[in-house]
Write a protein that holds these residues in place. Structure first.
Motif, short mmCIF file in Angstrom:
data_model
loop_
_atom_site.label_atom_id
_atom_site.label_comp_id
_atom_site.label_asym_id
_atom_site.label_seq_id
_atom_site.Cartn_x
_atom_site.Cartn_y
_atom_site.Cartn_z
N LEU A 1 50.44 54.12 -90.70
CA LEU A 1 50.79 53.47 -91.97
C LEU A 1 50.13 52.10 -92.10
CD1 LEU A 1 54.56 54.48 -92.15
CD2 LEU A 1 52.70 55.35 -93.58
N LYS A 2 49.92 51.43 -90.97
CA LYS A 2 49.18 50.17 -91.00
C LYS A 2 47.73 50.41 -91.40
CE LYS A 2 46.94 46.85 -87.94
NZ LYS A 2 47.00 45.65 -88.76
N ASP A 3 47.10 51.39 -90.75
CA ASP A 3 45.68 51.63 -90.99
C ASP A 3 45.38 52.02 -92.43
OD1 ASP A 3 45.10 51.01 -88.39
OD2 ASP A 3 44.34 52.99 -87.83
N ILE A 4 46.28 52.79 -93.05
CA ILE A 4 46.03 53.20 -94.43
C ILE A 4 46.55 52.18 -95.44
CG2 ILE A 4 46.07 55.64 -93.79
CD1 ILE A 4 48.80 55.84 -95.23
N GLY A 5 47.20 51.13 -94.95
CA GLY A 5 47.67 50.06 -95.83
C GLY A 5 48.93 50.37 -96.60
N ARG A 6 49.67 51.42 -96.21
CA ARG A 6 50.89 51.76 -96.97
C ARG A 6 52.03 50.81 -96.65
NH1 ARG A 6 54.09 51.44 -99.75
NH2 ARG A 6 55.54 52.90 -100.75
N VAL A 7 52.09 50.30 -95.43
CA VAL A 7 53.14 49.35 -95.06
C VAL A 7 52.49 48.02 -94.71
CG1 VAL A 7 55.01 48.82 -93.44
CG2 VAL A 7 54.67 51.17 -94.23
N ASP A 8 53.10 46.93 -95.17
CA ASP A 8 52.64 45.58 -94.87
C ASP A 8 53.41 45.08 -93.65
OD1 ASP A 8 51.65 43.02 -94.92
OD2 ASP A 8 52.89 42.36 -96.60
N TYR A 9 52.71 44.90 -92.54
CA TYR A 9 53.38 44.46 -91.31
C TYR A 9 53.25 42.94 -91.17
CZ TYR A 9 53.98 49.34 -90.27
OH TYR A 9 54.37 50.66 -90.35
N GLN A 10 54.39 42.27 -91.27
CA GLN A 10 54.49 40.84 -91.16
C GLN A 10 55.17 40.48 -89.84
OE1 GLN A 10 53.34 38.53 -93.51
NE2 GLN A 10 52.37 40.30 -94.52
N ASN A 11 55.52 39.23 -89.65
CA ASN A 11 56.20 38.83 -88.42
C ASN A 11 57.09 37.62 -88.66
OD1 ASN A 11 54.36 36.37 -87.76
ND2 ASN A 11 52.92 38.08 -88.04
N ALA A 12 58.00 37.39 -87.73
CA ALA A 12 58.89 36.23 -87.78
C ALA A 12 59.07 35.72 -86.36
CB ALA A 12 60.24 36.61 -88.38
N THR A 13 59.12 34.41 -86.21
CA THR A 13 59.24 33.80 -84.90
C THR A 13 60.70 33.81 -84.42
OG1 THR A 13 59.64 31.58 -85.78
CG2 THR A 13 57.33 32.25 -85.45
N ASP A 14 60.89 33.47 -83.15
CA ASP A 14 62.23 33.34 -82.61
C ASP A 14 63.04 32.31 -83.39
OD1 ASP A 14 61.61 35.17 -80.63
OD2 ASP A 14 61.42 33.69 -79.02
N VAL A 15 62.40 31.20 -83.73
CA VAL A 15 63.09 30.13 -84.47
C VAL A 15 63.54 30.63 -85.83
CG1 VAL A 15 62.80 27.88 -85.56
CG2 VAL A 15 61.91 28.27 -83.25
N GLU A 16 62.66 31.32 -86.54
CA GLU A 16 63.02 31.87 -87.85
C GLU A 16 64.14 32.90 -87.72
OE1 GLU A 16 59.12 32.00 -90.65
OE2 GLU A 16 58.94 33.11 -88.77
N CYS A 17 64.07 33.72 -86.66
CA CYS A 17 65.09 34.74 -86.42
C CYS A 17 66.46 34.10 -86.22
CB CYS A 17 64.68 35.57 -85.20
SG CYS A 17 65.96 36.66 -84.58
N LEU A 18 66.53 33.08 -85.39
CA LEU A 18 67.80 32.41 -85.13
C LEU A 18 68.33 31.72 -86.38
CD1 LEU A 18 66.88 30.98 -81.62
CD2 LEU A 18 68.71 32.63 -82.09
#
Length: 401
Positions: free
Chosen positions: A325-342
């Protein structure tokens, strides 16, 4: 957009989602995997299996889990309206019970004498121990020593449920090592034991099976949102480690004009090798635990060290369908840091009275980051994949509460 039939037909007969998946295992184990696949395809279509699973989802798990409008959080942030799919309200406190019941029932129907598995945060372990107690099959869980110390409440629950916990001390002593150890134990007697993999990872047919059992989340959420708002959400977000809760909710929206967002753990920062677990962000195609998928690797090409404040996301690989799904661009994979998570963990707790799992808090963090940038008529649906009971002592110590 890719036609729905392409998603529905996946994986192919060899267990591949595009270039990812398969069975990268020794020939004797491939034979065992094929036997499990055959049994699954036969048993899951029977009325007895379907009726028993449906009854357990309704009367034991408490499905359907509701969707909840996080009004105070939405007002605090401004912009888009945030809704939560409340998988945290399931029996055992997370989405994991959905596939654990399916796998335990399958093991029972196949006549297996023991179920074993790995666990990171302990949610899969608790859910599997619960399911095995219900169907009366011995359960053995492999768990990294670091996670045992970090997730003490879930360790206690597993012991109460009669599960044998095997501490794993080698390497980083977290989820990857737990998977390694569980798989080694499974190889000793694959004919009589059933390895209940805890996510949409591993050799075929496990990514398919776990996805199928978790698809109940997306099927419910899509119908609930339509019934309540007479429209689909504009954005659907879920945390991603191995990827079971994410693929569960994404599966119902793959053919819709809906932005799907998988949120990986950026840990202490993407610029710090070994201190994050952002597999799809910084990993490369490789082989891990019997599958071809994206992997975070070290200089020798082996699975590299990873880190996340959330034990359930602390994994250097990803489910093969997510790689596709990443390769075909159907899902946008983002991220969040430990600080943002807390920060998300504390904010949701104090605005809505809902204490989320640290894993789920990554998806909440993305919603908190993006909602203020969107119009008020936009809607974000977050898969709140688990509750944070297991995390409260760790968070309190970490934040000095």
């Amino acid at each position: 957009m890719t036609e729905k039939k392409n998603f529905a037909q996946m994986p192919d007969e060899r267990g591949y989602f595009g270039d990812y998946g398969g069975q990268v295992v020794p020939p004797f184990l491939k034979e065992v995997m094929d036997q499990i696949n055959t049994a699954y395809e036969e048993i899951r279509k029977t009325d007895d299996f379907q009726n028993e699973l449906a009854m357990l989802y309704a009367d034991y798990v408490g499905r359907p889990s509701p969707i909840y409008y996080a009004r105070r959080l939405s007002e605090k942030l401004g912009g888009a309206q945030i809704y939560l799919k409340r998988e945290d309200l399931n029996h055992t406190g997370a989405h994991k019970i959905n596939h654990c019941l399916g796998e335990a029932l399958l093991a029972k129907y196949m006549g297996k004498t023991k179920v074993l598995a790995e666990t990171g945060a302990g949610q899969h372990g608790v859910a599997l121990a619960t399911a095995c107690a219900l169907v009366d099959i011995p359960c053995e869980i492999y768990m990294g020593q670091v996670d045992i110390e970090k997730e003490a409440p879930n360790v206690t629950k597993m012991k109460i449920l009669g599960c044998n916990i095997v501490p794993v001390t080698q390497g980083a002593a977290t989820l990857k090592e737990a998977v390694d150890s569980a798989f080694e134990a499974y190889l000793q007697d694959p004919e009589n034991m059933f390895y209940a993999i805890g996510s949409v990872v591993g050799p075929h047919p496990f990514p398919k099976m776990v996805r199928d059992f978790q698809s109940v989340v997306g099927t419910e959420a899509r119908a609930q949102f339509m019934e309540r708002l007479n429209k689909l959400p504009d954005h659907v977000a879920a945390c991603v480690g191995g990827g079971s809760n994410a693929i569960g909710i994404f599966s119902a929206f793959l053919d819709d004009d809906v932005n799907l967002v998988g949120v990986e753990p950026a840990g202490e920062g993407l610029d710090k090798p070994g201190r994050h677990a952002a597999t799809l962000t910084l990993g490369k195609p490789g082989v891990l635990h019997g599958m071809e998928t994206y992997v975070i690797s070290d200089e020798d090409g082996e699975a590299g060290q990873v880190q996340s404040v959330a034990s359930g996301l602390d994994y250097p690989g990803i489910g093969p369908q997510h790689s596709y799904l990443k390769d075909i661009g159907r899902v946008d994979y983002q991220n969040a840091t430990d600080v943002e998570c807390l920060e998300a963990f504390m904010t949701l707790s104090r605005t809505e009275g809902i204490i989320p799992a640290l894993e789920s808090s990554h998806a909440v963090a993305w919603a908190m980051r993006v909602a203020p940038t969107l119009a008020k008529d936009q809607h974000i649906l977050v898969n709140l994949s688990g509750r944070g009971d297991k995390d409260v002592d760790y968070v309190a110590e970490r934040l000095g509460l």
